[in-house]
Design an enzyme around this catalytic site. Sequence first.
Site, PDB file in Angstrom:
ATOM      1  N   HIS A 188       0.862  -1.103   0.159  1.00 55.33           N
ATOM      2  CA  HIS A 188       0.011  -0.028   0.080  1.00 55.33           C
ATOM      3  C   HIS A 188       0.869   1.273   0.012  1.00 55.33           C
ATOM      4  CE1 HIS A 188       0.699  -1.245   4.292  1.00 55.33           C
ATOM      5  NE2 HIS A 188       0.229   0.197   4.411  1.00 55.33           N
ATOM      6  N   HIS A 197       0.860   5.485   0.906  1.00 56.81           N
ATOM      7  CA  HIS A 197       0.099   6.617   1.722  1.00 56.81           C
ATOM      8  C   HIS A 197       0.263   7.723   0.757  1.00 56.81           C
ATOM      9  CE1 HIS A 197       0.200   4.357   5.707  1.00 56.81           C
ATOM     10  NE2 HIS A 197       1.275   3.392   4.948  1.00 56.81           N
TER      11      HIS A 197
END
Length: 150
Positions: A136, A138
């Site tokens: 992932h 950010h």
Amino acid sequence: MAATVPFNFLRFPFSTNAANNEEAAAKTAAVNADSGAPTIFDKIINKEIPSSVVYEDEKVLAFRDINPEAPVHVLIIPKFRDGLTELAKAEARHGEILGQLLYAAKIVAEKEGILDGFRVVINSGPAGCQSVYHLHLHVLGGRQMKWPPG
């Protein structure tokens, strides 16, 4: 003579404790990193857990972080892990999805009105304080970013 307290300590009185908690959580998460078990992100993709979606296409999902570190803090995840539990596991075959994730970061920044300055962060592995083993990104912005980051 009185001891002087470092400026950073005055500004961030719980940063040492928070950092230790983050490190402990990352070490705990790493134990089951490659188990294949569904992650919280898989549950968000499957709509089992609600999220505040910012952007979605057939390959990626972007949603607001529930513990934001900046006025804009959006997570971007691939909808299919395909072995990408962390960036350190990336292979040449993952090039397309890695590019899609970065392009999605640009789209999120545009939608959030932060194209003038934002940061993209990828934590990889326990020493990188990765807490969810589903690659992932950010996207952080909405305030002045500092250097070095941490």
